[in-house]
Design a protein around this motif. Sequence first.
Motif, PDB file in Angstrom:
ATOM      1  N   UNK A 113    -139.666 -15.456 -83.273  1.00  0.00           N
ATOM      2  CA  UNK A 113    -139.737 -15.948 -84.652  1.00  0.00           C
ATOM      3  C   UNK A 113    -138.425 -15.699 -85.391  1.00  0.00           C
ATOM      4  N   UNK A 117    -135.817 -18.602 -87.030  1.00  0.00           N
ATOM      5  CA  UNK A 117    -135.323 -18.724 -88.412  1.00  0.00           C
ATOM      6  C   UNK A 117    -133.804 -18.528 -88.497  1.00  0.00           C
ATOM      7  N   UNK A 139    -130.699 -15.624 -97.450  1.00  0.00           N
ATOM      8  CA  UNK A 139    -131.960 -15.491 -96.712  1.00  0.00           C
ATOM      9  C   UNK A 139    -131.685 -14.970 -95.303  1.00  0.00           C
TER      10      UNK A 139
ATOM     11  N   UNK B  87    -137.496 -31.399 -91.425  1.00  0.00           N
ATOM     12  CA  UNK B  87    -137.153 -30.204 -92.202  1.00  0.00           C
ATOM     13  C   UNK B  87    -138.392 -29.459 -92.693  1.00  0.00           C
ATOM     14  N   UNK B  97    -144.632 -19.781 -88.266  1.00  0.00           N
ATOM     15  CA  UNK B  97    -144.764 -18.324 -88.271  1.00  0.00           C
ATOM     16  C   UNK B  97    -144.592 -17.830 -89.709  1.00  0.00           C
ATOM     17  N   UNK B  98    -145.041 -16.598 -90.002  1.00  0.00           N
ATOM     18  CA  UNK B  98    -144.966 -16.149 -91.400  1.00  0.00           C
ATOM     19  C   UNK B  98    -143.503 -16.049 -91.836  1.00  0.00           C
ATOM     20  N   UNK B  99    -142.630 -15.700 -90.893  1.00  0.00           N
ATOM     21  CA  UNK B  99    -141.201 -15.653 -91.203  1.00  0.00           C
ATOM     22  C   UNK B  99    -140.676 -17.052 -91.542  1.00  0.00           C
ATOM     23  N   UNK B 100    -141.135 -18.033 -90.755  1.00  0.00           N
ATOM     24  CA  UNK B 100    -140.703 -19.409 -90.998  1.00  0.00           C
ATOM     25  C   UNK B 100    -141.305 -19.930 -92.309  1.00  0.00           C
ATOM     26  N   UNK B 103    -139.156 -18.781 -95.028  1.00  0.00           N
ATOM     27  CA  UNK B 103    -137.925 -19.589 -95.070  1.00  0.00           C
ATOM     28  C   UNK B 103    -138.188 -20.912 -95.792  1.00  0.00           C
ATOM     29  N   UNK B 104    -139.272 -21.587 -95.396  1.00  0.00           N
ATOM     30  CA  UNK B 104    -139.580 -22.898 -95.975  1.00  0.00           C
ATOM     31  C   UNK B 104    -139.889 -22.761 -97.471  1.00  0.00           C
ATOM     32  N   UNK B 106    -138.901 -20.427 -99.574  1.00  0.00           N
ATOM     33  CA  UNK B 106    -137.644 -20.165-100.282  1.00  0.00           C
ATOM     34  C   UNK B 106    -136.816 -21.431-100.426  1.00  0.00           C
ATOM     35  N   UNK B 107    -136.773 -22.212 -99.345  1.00  0.00           N
ATOM     36  CA  UNK B 107    -135.973 -23.434 -99.385  1.00  0.00           C
ATOM     37  C   UNK B 107    -136.568 -24.453-100.356  1.00  0.00           C
ATOM     38  N   UNK B 109    -138.192 -23.764-103.084  1.00  0.00           N
ATOM     39  CA  UNK B 109    -137.821 -23.295-104.423  1.00  0.00           C
ATOM     40  C   UNK B 109    -136.360 -23.659-104.725  1.00  0.00           C
ATOM     41  N   UNK B 144    -143.117 -19.520-105.332  1.00  0.00           N
ATOM     42  CA  UNK B 144    -142.625 -18.137-105.294  1.00  0.00           C
ATOM     43  C   UNK B 144    -143.757 -17.136-105.128  1.00  0.00           C
ATOM     44  N   UNK B 147    -144.735 -16.147-101.577  1.00  0.00           N
ATOM     45  CA  UNK B 147    -143.785 -15.445-100.701  1.00  0.00           C
ATOM     46  C   UNK B 147    -144.297 -14.054-100.335  1.00  0.00           C
TER      47      UNK B 147
END
Lengths: 202, 149
Positions: A113, A117, A139, B87, B97-100, B103-104, B106-107, B109, B144, B147
């Motif tokens: 993961x 990212x 990030x 995208x 995934x929670x990490x992804x 990322x999404x 944040x992006x 926002x 937000x 997150x």
Amino acid sequence: MKKVKLTSLMLIVFGLSISLTACGGSSSNDHNSEEDDSHNSMENNHAETAHTETATGESTAASMVVNHYLAVKNALVEDNKDGASKAANELVTSLNDLSKEDLSETERKEMSELIEVIKEHGEHIAKSEIEHQREHFAMLSNDISDFIKMTGFDQTLYMQYCPMFDGGKGGAWLSLSEDIKNPLFGSRMLKCGAVKETIEAI
Amino acid sequence: MKLKGKIIVTLFIVLVGIQFIPIQRNKSDIVSKDDFIRIYNPPLSVKSILETSCYNCHSNNTSYPWYSYIQPVGMFLQSHIDEGLSELNFSEFNSYSSRMKNLKLNSIVNQVKDEKMPLPSYLIIHKEAALSKSEREELTLYINSLLNP
């Protein structure tokens, strides 16, 4: 005939000297020399261990990822969009060299993961304008910090933080030096920030 | 004069010809189990913003305007939709995934706040998708809140 040989020899020497100066371009700045040196030593390590494929080889693949991240950071400090883009491409490529063999199943999932990212941030930094590069870099810094928690890094790193980034939301980055050189603002606010955490070398 | 005529005829043939090139359309009647709105159940106002201003290019269900059936406009539109989907796909959101996801989110926002999204070129035709300042704030505030620290 002899003249031709001599001229081509001179051309080669000339070309070499240019490429050498190009590589060492930033080392004249004293603030970079420290990090550049360490980068070089990392590359030497890599060359030494490349053939043996030992555990050290793996840790070096992970350090290369961190080194490319630091190269992105250095380019952003200098407001160098193209440099950041180049380093980000190298970062993305370096992820391919990571091996997950020694990891447990949960660690492997976490690592996959993370790689996913880091790759996405790297790709965006590689193709974007500098403001967007910085958004992704902020990030990315958090993910690289998590990456280092898993892989370790052989030099002390400083997590630095500037509260003004992103309209007061704040942003962090990692550096080999305690001195603040802000990659999120570059020359606009080079000194904004403070060391938030010291990550000891493992 | 004769040459001009030939050019016009050729152009006409090409224009008619490309109308028959099949385009893979992004249309699904099923709401995916991983769909963003289904998973998070946002307030009605946010749901409506997402559906009007985001889902057309960022979900598995695009509502195609009539002119999308005319080429080469349709091809141009489709390439935008394909890029948007690669995208971010709200229909698949929960499969990230929670990490992804972070990322999404944040992006999203950043893009909405910087007025990069919805795409200004898209808004020329789709006036209804434009976001007011308060709508942007409402959306980014909500995103937000999702997150993970």
